[in-house]
Design an enzyme around this catalytic site. Structure first.
Site, PDB file in Angstrom:
ATOM      1  N   SER A 157     -36.119 -35.750 -13.048  1.00 54.99           N
ATOM      2  CA  SER A 157     -35.006 -34.942 -11.986  1.00 54.99           C
ATOM      3  C   SER A 157     -35.123 -35.335 -10.664  1.00 54.99           C
ATOM      4  O   SER A 157     -34.008 -34.883  -9.793  1.00 54.99           O
ATOM      5  CB  SER A 157     -35.744 -33.561 -12.197  1.00 54.99           C
ATOM      6  OG  SER A 157     -36.898 -33.314 -11.686  1.00 54.99           O
ATOM      7  N   LYS A 171     -36.877 -24.063  -9.025  1.00 52.05           N
ATOM      8  CA  LYS A 171     -36.551 -25.166  -8.088  1.00 52.05           C
ATOM      9  C   LYS A 171     -35.616 -24.491  -7.059  1.00 52.05           C
ATOM     10  O   LYS A 171     -35.829 -24.651  -5.803  1.00 52.05           O
ATOM     11  CB  LYS A 171     -35.966 -26.374  -8.876  1.00 52.05           C
ATOM     12  CG  LYS A 171     -36.716 -27.085  -9.627  1.00 52.05           C
ATOM     13  CD  LYS A 171     -35.941 -28.254 -10.321  1.00 52.05           C
ATOM     14  CE  LYS A 171     -36.722 -29.119 -11.424  1.00 52.05           C
ATOM     15  NZ  LYS A 171     -36.007 -30.249 -11.729  1.00 52.05           N
TER      16      LYS A 171
END
Length: 815
Positions: A690, A733
């Protein structure tokens, strides 16, 4: 020296030649008759040589215990003293010969003549052991005879003629040799007796060995006698018990002891609501119990088994609360937020209301520590009106802990699943399998494999515990499993459960949870009331952000409890009646802050980008930094990055290199400069795909000189074809970026549905930009103006353009 042809009439100390038979683990004594089996070629050759002589004499010498067997025995492996024997009878058999020999004289080997085809030696006849002290020899002989008489009394079925022959023996030497032939003394002790030159020494050795054998016989007799006494006592008790039972039956008093216990079990069996197959098995075991005495080993095993069978709730269920409004109130009262999970529980209640025979779901709560997975299970049980049982699976390695032990083992017991149902008293409890991702496995079995049947609604209606060995219906049990991560759980087991993810809480949610639940609970537990202990919202927010680093609220509650205890100390010492804690005096109670979370940087130089990462404790913000190395070559990577993250960095550089013209990058810069990529917090391992978008933005900023916008954080996986793939952990996140002060985030387009999980107050403060290609990422992340143009490429033929050796990439282990 003249040697006669025969040795039958040789005087003592006169040498003669004789064939020798080597004996293994056996000593032949004079005046004794012994059967021997001969099968080896060299031994049969010796017997044939002896039979060829008129006297049929043969020398029998014993092989030393530490030597090879007699087929390979050398003269040095044999004793010097043996026995001269006469072959009385010989019979040939399939595997060799059977001979009967009678010992005549003791002999000593003086010289060996040959080894093949059989042993042959020069020997001399030894004198018969002499009597040195007649009185001592007579006393020793009488002691030996008395000990033999005692030994014969301990042995059953001894012929009278043997007893008479031993007791009437006059010659002490013959008596000693007889004992040596009948007792198992071992080669060394028997050889000592054969080599004894005096009757005194011979009887002393025989007396010592006979005393040892007599002691062994007495000990055996004592053990047999005690065993017989115990067996006779058990038989006597059994007979008396049967008589007592018959007497009690005639008197009508058969209400105590074993009969009373069996009758009580039968009454319980008649009243119990059992399935037909269970009742049949229970009655069969009860009949076995009635036939056994209480002292029998199986009696208590069957008794315990029947008790457990009768205590299990085979058909007993608790009545579900089908008031959906009340269930919603209980869930809201116990937990703040978690709307998706609450909705799932209410859906199950609605299905039960419409179809009462529906099977219970099997849920798996996955989330970081402290987010309320276990407490949520208790709330579910309370909202349904069911019993709650919790079973920790952390560290369980033995499959028998879940399935139970078979009754053939001593101390066998049922598995923990069936035991939990027995404790609950109903067959439809809420059973929480805590820490299912911490299961282990070893040679005792794999507990995760045992759960495949337990957690399958299509199979667990006939679950068989090894101890019970009866089908029990687990389909009505509401199973809830908890885990911190899905990775360690085998894929077949995950497939049997409905996965519900519990993400970390936002700062606002932590504040609400602390105000509604944590502060009141710690106030009560520390002996305070609401008037004595007050804490401001700003102080709670400071505790949540600067004194903890977690996705849940467990450590936050500990800190609140620590503050409450210090407040209780002040009030107990009469220093104050009411204490108010705010952000100004929180340091007085807990000291300086423990954590300094990453904050969004005001300005970012070219080559630096802000990324978002997921951890087990929640989300984090990380900065990826890149710089050019004049004269260097290749890509250097530091920061303890895993293999996947390193591959993302190489893919990002390759894409920019192949599309340099599209982004206005001078191609020569790739050959003229090396690149060093670093991710701070180097002591923490990092891995995952990611970070690809962030690495791409940092390298693009470095090569173009356009800075990355300081208010922007990003995440996503990249490909060499320029696509941006979706990632996981979006909520964690985004919450981490919001805590750090970021107000603009870039997410993959295919993660658009995940923003529904983000709290509304966070979404209001953020601008979320969705991207699907690398070109869109660079346009959205980089500023338009070139703030720091890259230096011109270094020419390879210039004096300063000598290239440095390409640095080796850092070797890091995958996370």
């Amino acid at each position: 020296m003249a040697e006669p042809e025969t040795a039958g009439n040789q005087p003592e100390n006169q040498p003669f030649e004789i064939a020798v038979l080597a004996l293994q683990n056996l000593t032949v004594f004079p005046e004794t008759v012994v059967p021997l089996g001969v099968g080896r070629p060299r031994s049969m050759a010796a017997v044939e040589a002896a039979l060829a002589t008129p006297e049929k004499l043969l020398g029998c010498i014993t092989v030393r215990p530490d030597s090879a067997d007699d087929s390979d025995a050398k003269p040095t492996d044999l004793y010097e003293v043996g026995t001269l024997v006469m072959i009385k009878r010989m019979e040939r058999v399939a595997d060799g010969m059977r001979i009967i020999v009678q010992g005549t004289e003791r002999i000593r080997i003086k010289e060996w003549k040959q080894e093949d085809p059989h042993l042959r030696a020069v020997a001399e006849i030894l004198k018969e052991p002499a009597i040195v002290d007649a009185e001592q020899v007579e006393a020793a002989k009488r002691n030996v005879q008395q000990m033999i008489q005692d030994a014969l009394n301990l042995l059953p079925n001894v012929p009278p003629e043997v007893r008479l022959a031993v007791l009437s023996s006059v010659d002490p030497v013959r008596l000693a040799y007889f004992l040596g032939s009948v007792l198992t003394l071992g080669v060394e002790e028997e050889q000592k007796m054969l080599e004894a030159n005096t009757a005194d020494e011979l009887l002393r050795v025989a007396h010592a060995n006979l005393a040892r054998e007599l002691e062994i016989l007495q000990l055996r007799s004592k053990i047999a006698s005690e065993a017989q006494v115990e067996m006779d006592k058990a038989q006597r008790d059994y007979v008396l018990r049967q008589q007592m039972r018959a007497i009690q039956k005639e008197l009508g008093e058969d209400e105590t002891g074993e009969a009373a216990e069996a009758q009580l079990l039968r009454e319980r069996l008649e009243k119990a609501d059992l399935p037909d197959d269970v009742r049949t098995e229970a009655e069969r075991e009860l009949k076995r119990l009635e036939r056994l005495p209480q002292a029998a080993p199986d009696y208590h095993v069957i008794r315990t088994y029947l008790d457990f069978v009768l205590e299990l709730p085979w058909r007993k269920s608790s009545e579900d609360k089908l008031d959906i409004a009340e269930a919603r109130r209980i869930l809201d009262e116990d937990h703040y937020g978690l709307e998706d999970i609450k909705e799932r529980i209410l859906e199950f209640l609605a299905v039960i209301k419409l179809r009462p025979d529906t099977k219970s779901p099997i849920l798996l709560f996955v989330g970081p520590p402290g987010v309320g997975k276990t407490s949520l299970g208790r709330s579910i049980a309370r909202s349904l009106g069911r019993q709650f049982e919790r079973m920790s699976l952390g560290g369980v390695r033995d499959e028998a802990e879940l399935r139970g032990h078979r009754r053939t083992y001593i101390g066998a017991m049922p598995g923990r699943i069936v035991q939990s149902i027995r404790r609950s008293g109903v067959n439809n409890p809420v059973l929480m399998l805590d820490e299912i991702d911490k299961l282990g496995n070893d040679y005792r079995g794999d507990p995760a494999a045992a759960l495949l049947e337990i957690l399958d609604p299509q199979q667990n209606n006939t679950f068989r515990d090894h101890y019970l060995d009866l089908p029990f219906d687990l389909s009505k049990v509401f199973f809830i499993a908890t885990a911190n991560q899905l990775g360690p759980i085998p894929a077949p087991l995950r497939d049997r459960m409905e996965i519900i993810r519990l993400a970390g809480y936002s700062d606002r949610e932590k504040l609400e949870i602390a105000k509604r639940y944590l502060v009141p609970r710690q106030t009560t537990e520390n002996g305070l009331n609401a008037a004595q202990f007050k804490i401001s919202d700003a102080a709670i927010e400071l505790l949540a952000t600067r004194y903890t680093r977690e996705a849940g609220v467990r450590q936050l509650e500990r800190n609140i409890g620590s503050v409450a205890r210090k407040v209780a100390l002040k009030i107990a010492q009469a220093e104050a009646e009411t204490v108010e804690v705010d952000e100004q005096n929180i340091r007085e109670y807990l000291g300086p802050p423990q954590f300094y979370p990453e904050q969004a940087r005001k300005e970012l130089p070219a080559g630096v980008a802000t990324g978002m990462a997921w951890t087990e404790m929640g989300g984090e913000v990380l900065f990826i930094e890149a710089t050019l190395l004049p004269g260097g070559r290749g890509l250097t990577i530091t920061g303890q990055l895993g293999e996947v993250m390193q591959e993302s960095a190489r893919a990002a550089q390759s894409y920019l290199w192949s599309h340099a013209a599209e982004f206005g990058i001078t191609p020569e810069i790739f050959n003229g400069y090396g690149v060093h990529l670093h991710v701070p917090a180097g002591a923490i391992p990092k891995d995952g795909p990611s970070a690809g978008v962030t690495i791409m933005s940092a390298l693009a900023s470095l090569y173009t000189g356009r800075r990355v916008r300081p208010d922007t954080a990003m995440t996503g996986e990249i490909t060499l074809s320029g696509l941006v793939f979706p990632i996981g952990g979006v909520k964690e996140k985004v919450l981490a970026a919001h805590r750090a002060g970021v107000r603009r985030v870039l997410l993959p387009t295919r993660n658009e549905a995940d923003i529904d999980d983000i709290p509304d107050d966070v979404k209001k403060d953020l601008q979320i930009v969705f991207v699907s290609t690398i070109s869109e990422v660079i346009d959205a992340a980089l500023e338009v103006l070139v703030a720091n143009p890259p230096p011109p490429p270094i020419k390879s033929d210039s004096p300063t353009g000598s290239r440095l050796p390409e640095p080796e990439p850092v070797a890091v282990k995958s996370k």
